[in-house]
Design an enzyme around this catalytic site. Structure first.
Site, PDB file in Angstrom:
ATOM      1  N   ASP A   1       0.878  -1.171   0.000  1.00 26.16           N
ATOM      2  CA  ASP A   1       0.000   0.000   0.000  1.00 26.16           C
ATOM      3  C   ASP A   1       0.919   1.225   0.000  1.00 26.16           C
ATOM      4  O   ASP A   1       1.408   1.635   1.052  1.00 26.16           O
ATOM      5  CB  ASP A   1      -0.899  -0.011   1.234  1.00 26.16           C
ATOM      6  CG  ASP A   1      -1.765   1.243   1.316  1.00 26.16           C
ATOM      7  OD1 ASP A   1      -2.265   1.696   0.275  1.00 26.16           O
ATOM      8  OD2 ASP A   1      -1.921   1.771   2.433  1.00 26.16           O
TER       9      ASP A   1
ATOM     10  N   GLU B   1      -1.362  -1.577  -4.671  1.00 24.02           N
ATOM     11  CA  GLU B   1      -2.571  -0.783  -4.878  1.00 24.02           C
ATOM     12  C   GLU B   1      -2.301   0.274  -5.939  1.00 24.02           C
ATOM     13  O   GLU B   1      -1.275   0.946  -5.913  1.00 24.02           O
ATOM     14  CB  GLU B   1      -3.009  -0.111  -3.579  1.00 24.02           C
ATOM     15  CG  GLU B   1      -4.320   0.645  -3.738  1.00 24.02           C
ATOM     16  CD  GLU B   1      -4.804   1.227  -2.427  1.00 24.02           C
ATOM     17  OE1 GLU B   1      -5.808   0.734  -1.909  1.00 24.02           O
ATOM     18  OE2 GLU B   1      -4.167   2.177  -1.937  1.00 24.02           O
TER      19      GLU B   1
ATOM     20  N   ASP C   1      -2.199   1.044   7.444  1.00 18.95           N
ATOM     21  CA  ASP C   1      -1.419   0.864   6.218  1.00 18.95           C
ATOM     22  C   ASP C   1      -0.979  -0.589   6.027  1.00 18.95           C
ATOM     23  O   ASP C   1      -1.006  -1.102   4.905  1.00 18.95           O
ATOM     24  CB  ASP C   1      -0.217   1.810   6.216  1.00 18.95           C
ATOM     25  CG  ASP C   1      -0.674   3.267   6.162  1.00 18.95           C
ATOM     26  OD1 ASP C   1      -1.179   3.686   5.110  1.00 18.95           O
ATOM     27  OD2 ASP C   1      -0.541   3.962   7.183  1.00 18.95           O
TER      28      ASP C   1
END
Length: 159
Positions: A7, A67, A139
């Site tokens: 991420d 992502e 996160d």
């Protein structure tokens, strides 16, 4: 199948190495790469690259899932996030790993079952799926969700 989920963020980059054995998801390693406020951005990019490169070398995942950038109002933040994504992708590709990208909608749908889920819903589902005793950080949770998303999308086609 062992996947490194990432991420990317310009201040905090989450990572999670997840392996699927039979029907269980196993947490190999997860955490956050935090950048000190006020750091030179080039130093921040180097830190993210070096840490992810080391994680890949140590954990030897089969693939990297990251992502994709989502729409936002702050263009500067999106550009910085793009740079972080670039060094994260490079860290995986330097180890000759395939890199797969997923939108936030795809990730949330794969983990929560609903593409517009809130962050806390993703955290709680990751906690349940991974059988964590405590709620993982936001996160790291997002990164684990990216790895789970990839595993779910690649059940019959691992790469």
């Amino acid at each position: 199948m062992k996947i490194l989920g990432i991420d990317p963020g310009s201040i905090v980059t989450g990572y999670g190495v997840v392996e699927k054995r039979q029907e269980r998801y196993i947490d190999i390693r997860h955490g956050e790469i935090k950048i000190k406020r006020g750091s030179l951005f080039t130093a921040a990019l180097e830190k993210v690259y070096n840490e992810l490169f080391s994680i890949v070398a140590e954990e030897k995942p089969d693939a990297v899932a990251i992502e994709n950038i989502f729409y936002g109002k702050n263009i500067k933040s999106l550009i910085k996030q793009g740079h972080v994504r670039g060094v994260a992708i490079l860290a995986g590709s330097k180890h000759h790993l395939p890199v797969f990208e997923y939108t936030p909608l795809e990730i949330k749908k794969a983990v929560v079952g609903y593409g517009r889920a809130e962050k806390i819903q993703v955290q709680k589902m990751v906690q349940v799926i991974m059988n964590f005793s405590e709620l993982p950080s936001e996160d790291a949770s997002d990164a684990i969700a990216v790895a789970i998303c990839h595993i779910n999308h690649r059940k019959n086609d691992p790469m």
